[in-house]
Design a protein around this motif. Structure first.
Motif, PDB file in Angstrom:
ATOM      1  N   VAL A  29     108.586 151.742  75.162  1.00 22.67           N
ATOM      2  CA  VAL A  29     109.627 150.994  75.856  1.00 22.67           C
ATOM      3  C   VAL A  29     109.072 149.613  76.221  1.00 22.67           C
ATOM      4  O   VAL A  29     108.018 149.512  76.852  1.00 22.67           O
ATOM      5  N   ILE A  30     109.792 148.584  75.798  1.00 25.77           N
ATOM      6  CA  ILE A  30     109.350 147.202  76.005  1.00 25.77           C
ATOM      7  C   ILE A  30     110.389 146.470  76.839  1.00 25.77           C
ATOM      8  O   ILE A  30     111.592 146.498  76.529  1.00 25.77           O
ATOM      9  N   SER A  31     109.943 145.786  77.889  1.00 24.15           N
ATOM     10  CA  SER A  31     110.837 144.985  78.714  1.00 24.15           C
ATOM     11  C   SER A  31     111.272 143.747  77.943  1.00 24.15           C
ATOM     12  O   SER A  31     110.430 143.002  77.420  1.00 24.15           O
ATOM     13  N   THR A  32     112.572 143.497  77.880  1.00 24.23           N
ATOM     14  CA  THR A  32     113.058 142.289  77.211  1.00 24.23           C
ATOM     15  C   THR A  32     112.899 141.065  78.101  1.00 24.23           C
ATOM     16  O   THR A  32     113.027 139.931  77.636  1.00 24.23           O
ATOM     17  N   LYS A  33     112.611 141.279  79.386  1.00 19.21           N
ATOM     18  CA  LYS A  33     112.409 140.163  80.309  1.00 19.21           C
ATOM     19  C   LYS A  33     110.980 139.643  80.253  1.00 19.21           C
ATOM     20  O   LYS A  33     110.741 138.437  80.182  1.00 19.21           O
ATOM     21  N   THR A  34     110.010 140.562  80.262  1.00 16.87           N
ATOM     22  CA  THR A  34     108.600 140.152  80.286  1.00 16.87           C
ATOM     23  C   THR A  34     107.928 140.229  78.922  1.00 16.87           C
ATOM     24  O   THR A  34     106.872 139.633  78.710  1.00 16.87           O
ATOM     25  N   GLY A  35     108.498 140.985  77.994  1.00 15.13           N
ATOM     26  CA  GLY A  35     107.862 141.198  76.704  1.00 15.13           C
ATOM     27  C   GLY A  35     106.723 142.197  76.752  1.00 15.13           C
ATOM     28  O   GLY A  35     106.028 142.408  75.752  1.00 15.13           O
ATOM     29  N   LYS A  36     106.541 142.846  77.895  1.00 11.28           N
ATOM     30  CA  LYS A  36     105.438 143.797  78.072  1.00 11.28           C
ATOM     31  C   LYS A  36     105.904 145.236  77.827  1.00 11.28           C
ATOM     32  O   LYS A  36     107.077 145.570  78.027  1.00 11.28           O
ATOM     33  N   ILE A  37     104.951 146.074  77.425  1.00  8.42           N
ATOM     34  CA  ILE A  37     105.220 147.503  77.295  1.00  8.42           C
ATOM     35  C   ILE A  37     105.261 148.102  78.698  1.00  8.42           C
ATOM     36  O   ILE A  37     104.310 147.973  79.474  1.00  8.42           O
ATOM     37  N   ALA A 410      92.295 145.506  68.150  1.00  4.00           N
ATOM     38  CA  ALA A 410      91.552 145.610  69.407  1.00  4.00           C
ATOM     39  C   ALA A 410      90.302 144.737  69.420  1.00  4.00           C
ATOM     40  O   ALA A 410      90.049 143.994  70.370  1.00  4.00           O
ATOM     41  N   ASN A 411      89.501 144.818  68.360  1.00  4.34           N
ATOM     42  CA  ASN A 411      88.237 144.066  68.349  1.00  4.34           C
ATOM     43  C   ASN A 411      88.444 142.571  68.177  1.00  4.34           C
ATOM     44  O   ASN A 411      87.703 141.762  68.755  1.00  4.34           O
ATOM     45  N   GLY A 417      88.895 136.982  73.755  1.00  5.40           N
ATOM     46  CA  GLY A 417      89.203 137.074  75.172  1.00  5.40           C
ATOM     47  C   GLY A 417      90.631 137.430  75.514  1.00  5.40           C
ATOM     48  O   GLY A 417      91.114 137.135  76.603  1.00  5.40           O
ATOM     49  N   LEU A 418      91.321 138.109  74.598  1.00  8.23           N
ATOM     50  CA  LEU A 418      92.710 138.499  74.820  1.00  8.23           C
ATOM     51  C   LEU A 418      92.874 140.008  74.963  1.00  8.23           C
ATOM     52  O   LEU A 418      93.985 140.523  74.851  1.00  8.23           O
ATOM     53  N   GLU A 419      91.775 140.705  75.228  1.00  4.34           N
ATOM     54  CA  GLU A 419      91.798 142.166  75.211  1.00  4.34           C
ATOM     55  C   GLU A 419      92.595 142.782  76.363  1.00  4.34           C
ATOM     56  O   GLU A 419      92.897 143.985  76.331  1.00  4.34           O
ATOM     57  N   LYS A 420      92.977 142.013  77.355  1.00  6.95           N
ATOM     58  CA  LYS A 420      93.764 142.561  78.461  1.00  6.95           C
ATOM     59  C   LYS A 420      95.262 142.549  78.179  1.00  6.95           C
ATOM     60  O   LYS A 420      96.032 143.134  78.946  1.00  6.95           O
ATOM     61  N   GLY A 421      95.668 141.893  77.107  1.00  5.79           N
ATOM     62  CA  GLY A 421      97.090 141.832  76.816  1.00  5.79           C
ATOM     63  C   GLY A 421      97.474 142.068  75.379  1.00  5.79           C
ATOM     64  O   GLY A 421      98.642 142.310  75.080  1.00  5.79           O
ATOM     65  N   GLY A 423      96.163 143.604  71.204  1.00  9.22           N
ATOM     66  CA  GLY A 423      95.246 144.438  70.436  1.00  9.22           C
ATOM     67  C   GLY A 423      95.427 145.928  70.615  1.00  9.22           C
ATOM     68  O   GLY A 423      94.811 146.713  69.902  1.00  9.22           O
ATOM     69  N   GLN A 424      96.277 146.340  71.552  1.00  7.42           N
ATOM     70  CA  GLN A 424      96.547 147.762  71.751  1.00  7.42           C
ATOM     71  C   GLN A 424      98.019 147.960  72.093  1.00  7.42           C
ATOM     72  O   GLN A 424      98.666 147.071  72.655  1.00  7.42           O
ATOM     73  N   LEU A 425      98.509 149.145  71.768  1.00  2.98           N
ATOM     74  CA  LEU A 425      99.808 149.575  72.267  1.00  2.98           C
ATOM     75  C   LEU A 425      99.534 150.430  73.496  1.00  2.98           C
ATOM     76  O   LEU A 425      99.149 151.590  73.399  1.00  2.98           O
ATOM     77  N   ALA A 426      99.697 149.823  74.654  1.00  2.00           N
ATOM     78  CA  ALA A 426      99.408 150.482  75.925  1.00  2.00           C
ATOM     79  C   ALA A 426     100.266 149.844  77.011  1.00  2.00           C
ATOM     80  O   ALA A 426     100.687 148.690  76.889  1.00  2.00           O
ATOM     81  N   VAL A 427     100.520 150.587  78.064  1.00  2.00           N
ATOM     82  CA  VAL A 427     101.348 150.082  79.162  1.00  2.00           C
ATOM     83  C   VAL A 427     100.695 148.830  79.762  1.00  2.00           C
ATOM     84  O   VAL A 427      99.485 148.804  80.020  1.00  2.00           O
ATOM     85  N   GLY A 428     101.499 147.795  79.953  1.00  2.00           N
ATOM     86  CA  GLY A 428     101.015 146.537  80.500  1.00  2.00           C
ATOM     87  C   GLY A 428     100.614 145.520  79.446  1.00  2.00           C
ATOM     88  O   GLY A 428     100.427 144.339  79.769  1.00  2.00           O
ATOM     89  N   PHE A 429     100.485 145.955  78.196  1.00  2.00           N
ATOM     90  CA  PHE A 429     100.129 145.046  77.111  1.00  2.00           C
ATOM     91  C   PHE A 429     101.388 144.386  76.538  1.00  2.00           C
ATOM     92  O   PHE A 429     102.509 144.865  76.743  1.00  2.00           O
TER      93      PHE A 429
END
Length: 468
Positions: A29-37, A410-411, A417-421, A423-429
């Protein structure tokens, strides 16, 4: 919900998805407002699980991957937009599931070696990008005072050449220049990267001419034969350059170092030993080194020219073996090094150029098919995923979606330096998703397929690919 309102979310599902590095069924589920999972369910939920009107797509059995992060791309704008540009280069990236590209500091004019150069590049990119774009800074002689300001402006790392780059506005650095850069960046949150080729004190290539892509003083054969070019850029160029870099690493023990486009397997033991000693150094390799081999390159087919060069099949096998090591491989990432140019600069002979490619003007005095005079670079942004998958499939190598996501998502995100947002399918990315059909087969360039970059000149033209 009124007709003018946008749905607050969009939903993607599949029986196969790489979620936080693991293959599983998933609904994202992806927010259409923030673009985040915002949430992930480890099963395929039906559309009825969500509010009426929610955009929903079940892509089963195709694989949901994190959007690829291609950490080595030359977009060449401004200044050499006839070679490539933000509009075409990022469109090509998007066509291949690449949702982030990091643009190299050279081949655009001005290069990204000053804050002014960076701002000119950002200005040129505005309104043209189909995907997210980041920028590297460059290290050249005399720009040490620009490095910290470039970090503050957000560059994702720095790159320097230990051998001539081929463009006069981006000269090679000496050991003294590297020392200055390491001292300046020692405690900065960045990575220092190198094109690691350097002419050893004694070499069969005999002379500096090879730095300017001129043939060596005593070439081993005709200049339109690939083996002649390969012999002029031996693996010792890479090992000597890497040894030089490692000898200076003590100047900035906390600064991550990185070797771009590693080609020669002879360099792998040097890197492994350095890592065992605690030096923070990694390497990338490229899709073309994992898929193309010197023995199969035809006379005059300069689409395959790049530096470092595509080496032998046994060298390719060695790169794969290192990449697939179950313990700590020194090769952490796989990237495109998309380095395009105009067809004229490739100097393709008529037998390979076809009617749609212009031939060099007669007054140019450059011979078609000359590997030394032709511009070096393989065009491939957006083709990496099928190249990687096809090469592994054809050579019966076991690669999984999880490994692809590790090497290309991911790597690469971590490297810049973008590993917090990313490279992964995870909540908050970021909700950057690639839908990959691993069964589809297609031919590169057939009806225009696969080549969305500006100039349709690529070593992969006509190749049958698996996966899209």
């Amino acid at each position: 919900m009124s007709a003018t309102q946008h749905p607050p979310m969009t939903v993607l599902a599949s029986s196969r998805a790489v979620i936080s590095g693991e293959l599983t069924a998933a609904t994202i589920v992806i927010s259409t407002k923030t673009g985040k999972i915002t949430s992930i369910f480890h099963s395929v939920l039906p559309p009825s699980s969500f509010p009426a009107g929610t955009p929903y797509a079940d892509h089963s059995p195709h694989i949901l991957l994190p959007g690829l992060v291609d950490a080595h791309v030359h977009l060449n704008e401004p200044g050499r937009t006839e070679w490539e540009g933000f509009w075409t280069g990022t469109q090509a990236a998007a066509s291949g599931g690449v949702t982030t590209v990091i643009d190299m500091p050279l081949n655009a004019i001005p290069p990204t070696t000053t804050v002014h150069g960076l701002k000119e590049k950002i200005k040129a990119a505005e309104g043209q990008c189909w995907v997210d774009v980041g920028f590297y800074g460059g290290i050249i002689p005399g720009n040490a005072e620009e490095l910290k300001p470039l970090v503050r402006e957000g560059v994702r790392g720095f790159k320097g050449f230990l051998i001539d780059s081929g463009v006069e506005e981006f000269p090679a650095v000496s050991s003294t220049d590297i020392e200055k850069a390491m001292t300046e960046l020692a405690d900065e949150p960045t990575t220092l990267m190198f094109h690691a080729e350097m002419i050893p004190p004694i070499t069969d290539s005999v002379g500096d001419h090879v730095q300017w892509s001129l043939p060596p003083l005593a070439p081993i054969g005709p200049l339109n034969e690939y083996r002649t070019f390969l012999a002029s850029r031996p693996s010792s160029f890479e090992t000597y350059a890497i040894s030089e870099i490692l000898s200076l690493a003590h100047l900035a023990p906390n600064l991550p170092l990185h070797i771009v486009h590693l080609s020669a397997i002879e360099a792998i033991p040097l890197l492994r030993e350095a890592r065992a000693e605690g030096i923070k150094i990694t390497a990338e390799t490229c899709f073309h080194y994992l898929a193309l081999a010197a023995e199969k390159i035809k006379h005059g087919d300069t689409r395959h020219k790049c530096c470092p060069p595509i080496r032998t099949q046994s060298n390719q096998d060695g790169l794969w073996d290192e990449l697939l090591r179950e313990d700590d491989s020194v090769i952490k990432t796989v990237v495109s090094d998309h380095s395009p140019c105009t067809p004229e600069l490739k100097l393709l002979p008529p037998s390979l150029a076809g009617n749609h490619l212009p031939t060099p003007p007669s007054e140019d005095e450059k011979e078609p098919g000359d590997f030394f005079d032709a511009w070096g670079g393989v065009s491939s942004v957006g083709l990496g995923l099928p190249i990687l998958y096809t090469s592994a499939y054809q050579n019966k190598r076991e690669i999984t979606p999880e490994l692809i996501a590790k090497w290309c998502c991911a790597n690469t995100a971590r490297q810049v330096g973008l590993e917090k947002g990313k490279g992964q399918l995870a909540v908050g990315f970021d909700g950057d998703v690639c839908v990959f059909d691993d069964e589809a087969e297609w031919v590169v360039g057939e009806r225009g397929e696969g080549m969305f970059f500006r100039n349709k000149v690529s070593a992969y033209a006509g190749m049958r690919m698996r996966g899209v």
